[in-house]
Scaffold this motif. Structure first.
Motif, PDB file in Angstrom:
ATOM      1  N   GLU A  10       0.831  -1.208   0.000  1.00  0.00           N
ATOM      2  CA  GLU A  10       0.000   0.000   0.000  1.00  0.00           C
ATOM      3  C   GLU A  10       0.867   1.260   0.000  1.00  0.00           C
ATOM      4  O   GLU A  10       0.553   2.241  -0.673  1.00  0.00           O
ATOM      5  N   THR A  11       1.963   1.224   0.735  1.00  0.00           N
ATOM      6  CA  THR A  11       2.892   2.355   0.756  1.00  0.00           C
ATOM      7  C   THR A  11       3.497   2.575  -0.630  1.00  0.00           C
ATOM      8  O   THR A  11       3.584   3.712  -1.103  1.00  0.00           O
ATOM      9  N   LEU A  12       3.897   1.489  -1.282  1.00  0.00           N
ATOM     10  CA  LEU A  12       4.474   1.599  -2.628  1.00  0.00           C
ATOM     11  C   LEU A  12       3.443   2.107  -3.628  1.00  0.00           C
ATOM     12  O   LEU A  12       3.762   2.929  -4.492  1.00  0.00           O
ATOM     13  N   ALA A  13       2.208   1.635  -3.509  1.00  0.00           N
ATOM     14  CA  ALA A  13       1.148   2.091  -4.415  1.00  0.00           C
ATOM     15  C   ALA A  13       0.916   3.594  -4.255  1.00  0.00           C
ATOM     16  O   ALA A  13       0.787   4.318  -5.252  1.00  0.00           O
ATOM     17  N   ALA A  14       0.872   4.050  -3.027  1.00  0.00           N
ATOM     18  CA  ALA A  14       0.669   5.483  -2.786  1.00  0.00           C
ATOM     19  C   ALA A  14       1.842   6.297  -3.332  1.00  0.00           C
ATOM     20  O   ALA A  14       1.646   7.337  -3.976  1.00  0.00           O
ATOM     21  N   ALA A  15       3.056   5.825  -3.109  1.00  0.00           N
ATOM     22  CA  ALA A  15       4.242   6.543  -3.583  1.00  0.00           C
ATOM     23  C   ALA A  15       4.310   6.597  -5.100  1.00  0.00           C
ATOM     24  O   ALA A  15       4.804   7.567  -5.677  1.00  0.00           O
ATOM     25  N   ALA A  16       3.807   5.561  -5.764  1.00  0.00           N
ATOM     26  CA  ALA A  16       3.848   5.503  -7.228  1.00  0.00           C
ATOM     27  C   ALA A  16       2.614   6.145  -7.853  1.00  0.00           C
ATOM     28  O   ALA A  16       2.509   6.219  -9.075  1.00  0.00           O
ATOM     29  N   GLY A  17       1.678   6.594  -7.034  1.00  0.00           N
ATOM     30  CA  GLY A  17       0.469   7.225  -7.549  1.00  0.00           C
ATOM     31  C   GLY A  17      -0.521   6.243  -8.148  1.00  0.00           C
ATOM     32  O   GLY A  17      -1.300   6.606  -9.024  1.00  0.00           O
ATOM     33  N   CYS A  18      -0.514   5.021  -7.649  1.00  0.00           N
ATOM     34  CA  CYS A  18      -1.426   3.982  -8.149  1.00  0.00           C
ATOM     35  C   CYS A  18      -2.742   4.012  -7.376  1.00  0.00           C
ATOM     36  O   CYS A  18      -2.738   4.083  -6.149  1.00  0.00           O
ATOM     37  N   ASP A  19      -3.850   3.955  -8.106  1.00  0.00           N
ATOM     38  CA  ASP A  19      -5.153   3.896  -7.459  1.00  0.00           C
ATOM     39  C   ASP A  19      -5.462   2.503  -6.930  1.00  0.00           C
ATOM     40  O   ASP A  19      -6.209   2.338  -5.978  1.00  0.00           O
ATOM     41  N   TYR A  20      -4.894   1.484  -7.567  1.00  0.00           N
ATOM     42  CA  TYR A  20      -5.149   0.094  -7.205  1.00  0.00           C
ATOM     43  C   TYR A  20      -3.816  -0.638  -7.080  1.00  0.00           C
ATOM     44  O   TYR A  20      -2.861  -0.333  -7.802  1.00  0.00           O
ATOM     45  N   LEU A  21      -3.763  -1.633  -6.192  1.00  0.00           N
ATOM     46  CA  LEU A  21      -2.539  -2.418  -6.046  1.00  0.00           C
ATOM     47  C   LEU A  21      -2.151  -3.098  -7.356  1.00  0.00           C
ATOM     48  O   LEU A  21      -0.973  -3.225  -7.665  1.00  0.00           O
ATOM     49  N   SER A  22      -3.140  -3.514  -8.135  1.00  0.00           N
ATOM     50  CA  SER A  22      -2.834  -4.185  -9.404  1.00  0.00           C
ATOM     51  C   SER A  22      -2.083  -3.266 -10.364  1.00  0.00           C
ATOM     52  O   SER A  22      -1.343  -3.741 -11.229  1.00  0.00           O
ATOM     53  N   ASP A  23      -2.229  -1.951 -10.202  1.00  0.00           N
ATOM     54  CA  ASP A  23      -1.514  -1.005 -11.058  1.00  0.00           C
ATOM     55  C   ASP A  23       0.000  -1.034 -10.814  1.00  0.00           C
ATOM     56  O   ASP A  23       0.779  -0.602 -11.655  1.00  0.00           O
ATOM     57  N   LEU A  24       0.408  -1.561  -9.660  1.00  0.00           N
ATOM     58  CA  LEU A  24       1.843  -1.652  -9.358  1.00  0.00           C
ATOM     59  C   LEU A  24       2.594  -2.482 -10.385  1.00  0.00           C
ATOM     60  O   LEU A  24       3.784  -2.290 -10.590  1.00  0.00           O
ATOM     61  N   ARG A  25       1.904  -3.400 -11.022  1.00  0.00           N
ATOM     62  CA  ARG A  25       2.550  -4.290 -11.994  1.00  0.00           C
ATOM     63  C   ARG A  25       2.733  -3.647 -13.369  1.00  0.00           C
ATOM     64  O   ARG A  25       3.399  -4.223 -14.233  1.00  0.00           O
ATOM     65  N   LEU A  26       2.164  -2.480 -13.582  1.00  0.00           N
ATOM     66  CA  LEU A  26       2.278  -1.820 -14.880  1.00  0.00           C
ATOM     67  C   LEU A  26       3.688  -1.257 -15.058  1.00  0.00           C
ATOM     68  O   LEU A  26       4.228  -0.600 -14.161  1.00  0.00           O
ATOM     69  N   PRO A  27       4.302  -1.503 -16.222  1.00  0.00           N
ATOM     70  CA  PRO A  27       5.668  -1.008 -16.464  1.00  0.00           C
ATOM     71  C   PRO A  27       5.805   0.504 -16.291  1.00  0.00           C
ATOM     72  O   PRO A  27       6.878   0.974 -15.917  1.00  0.00           O
ATOM     73  N   ALA A  28       4.743   1.251 -16.504  1.00  0.00           N
ATOM     74  CA  ALA A  28       4.811   2.705 -16.382  1.00  0.00           C
ATOM     75  C   ALA A  28       5.144   3.165 -14.966  1.00  0.00           C
ATOM     76  O   ALA A  28       5.620   4.285 -14.770  1.00  0.00           O
ATOM     77  N   HIS A  29       4.949   2.305 -13.982  1.00  0.00           N
ATOM     78  CA  HIS A  29       5.189   2.682 -12.583  1.00  0.00           C
ATOM     79  C   HIS A  29       6.535   2.209 -12.050  1.00  0.00           C
ATOM     80  O   HIS A  29       6.868   2.460 -10.893  1.00  0.00           O
ATOM     81  N   ARG A  30       7.319   1.549 -12.870  1.00  0.00           N
ATOM     82  CA  ARG A  30       8.582   0.963 -12.372  1.00  0.00           C
ATOM     83  C   ARG A  30       9.545   2.001 -11.806  1.00  0.00           C
ATOM     84  O   ARG A  30      10.152   1.775 -10.767  1.00  0.00           O
ATOM     85  N   ALA A  31       9.713   3.113 -12.474  1.00  0.00           N
ATOM     86  CA  ALA A  31      10.665   4.122 -11.988  1.00  0.00           C
ATOM     87  C   ALA A  31      10.226   4.668 -10.627  1.00  0.00           C
ATOM     88  O   ALA A  31      11.048   4.801  -9.711  1.00  0.00           O
ATOM     89  N   ALA A  32       8.944   4.972 -10.486  1.00  0.00           N
ATOM     90  CA  ALA A  32       8.436   5.478  -9.209  1.00  0.00           C
ATOM     91  C   ALA A  32       8.545   4.412  -8.121  1.00  0.00           C
ATOM     92  O   ALA A  32       8.879   4.719  -6.973  1.00  0.00           O
ATOM     93  N   LEU A  33       8.287   3.163  -8.477  1.00  0.00           N
ATOM     94  CA  LEU A  33       8.419   2.072  -7.513  1.00  0.00           C
ATOM     95  C   LEU A  33       9.859   1.903  -7.070  1.00  0.00           C
ATOM     96  O   LEU A  33      10.142   1.695  -5.887  1.00  0.00           O
ATOM     97  N   ARG A  34      10.768   1.975  -8.026  1.00  0.00           N
ATOM     98  CA  ARG A  34      12.188   1.845  -7.707  1.00  0.00           C
ATOM     99  C   ARG A  34      12.597   2.914  -6.695  1.00  0.00           C
ATOM    100  O   ARG A  34      13.256   2.622  -5.696  1.00  0.00           O
TER     101      ARG A  34
END
Length: 85
Positions: A10-34
């Motif tokens: 949930e912390t990673l999702a919020a930091a990456a600006g994801c509305d849903y946890l499943s969005d964490l798997r999208l390649p567009a969020h990799r840099a923010a997740l990193r």
């Protein structure tokens, strides 16, 4: 009343600006997740949460790695080098 400890995914999702946890798997969020993972120390979250995050984001079954190794492997998957703390 006890407050719930923060959840790593949930912390990673919020930091990456994801509305849903499943969005964490999208390649567009990799840099923010990193960047979000680099900002977390292994000891900030329970080992189980690092293992689950690694399994969820990498699409593998959860590992039995210690927290620091799971974090390092997750950073490798996201294309970043582990930040030394």
């Amino acid at each position: 009343m006890r407050t719930q400890d923060p959840d790593l995914l949930e912390t990673l999702a919020a930091a990456a600006g994801c509305d849903y946890l499943s969005d964490l798997r999208l390649p567009a969020h990799r840099a923010a997740l990193r960047l979000a993972v680099q900002g977390c120390a292994a000891e900030d979250y329970p080992t189980r949460q690092w293992q689950e995050a690694l399994g969820y984001l990498c699409g593998a079954s959860p590992s039995s790695l210690p927290a620091d190794q799971a974090r390092e492997k997750l950073l490798g998957f996201l294309g970043g080098k582990p930040a030394r703390r």
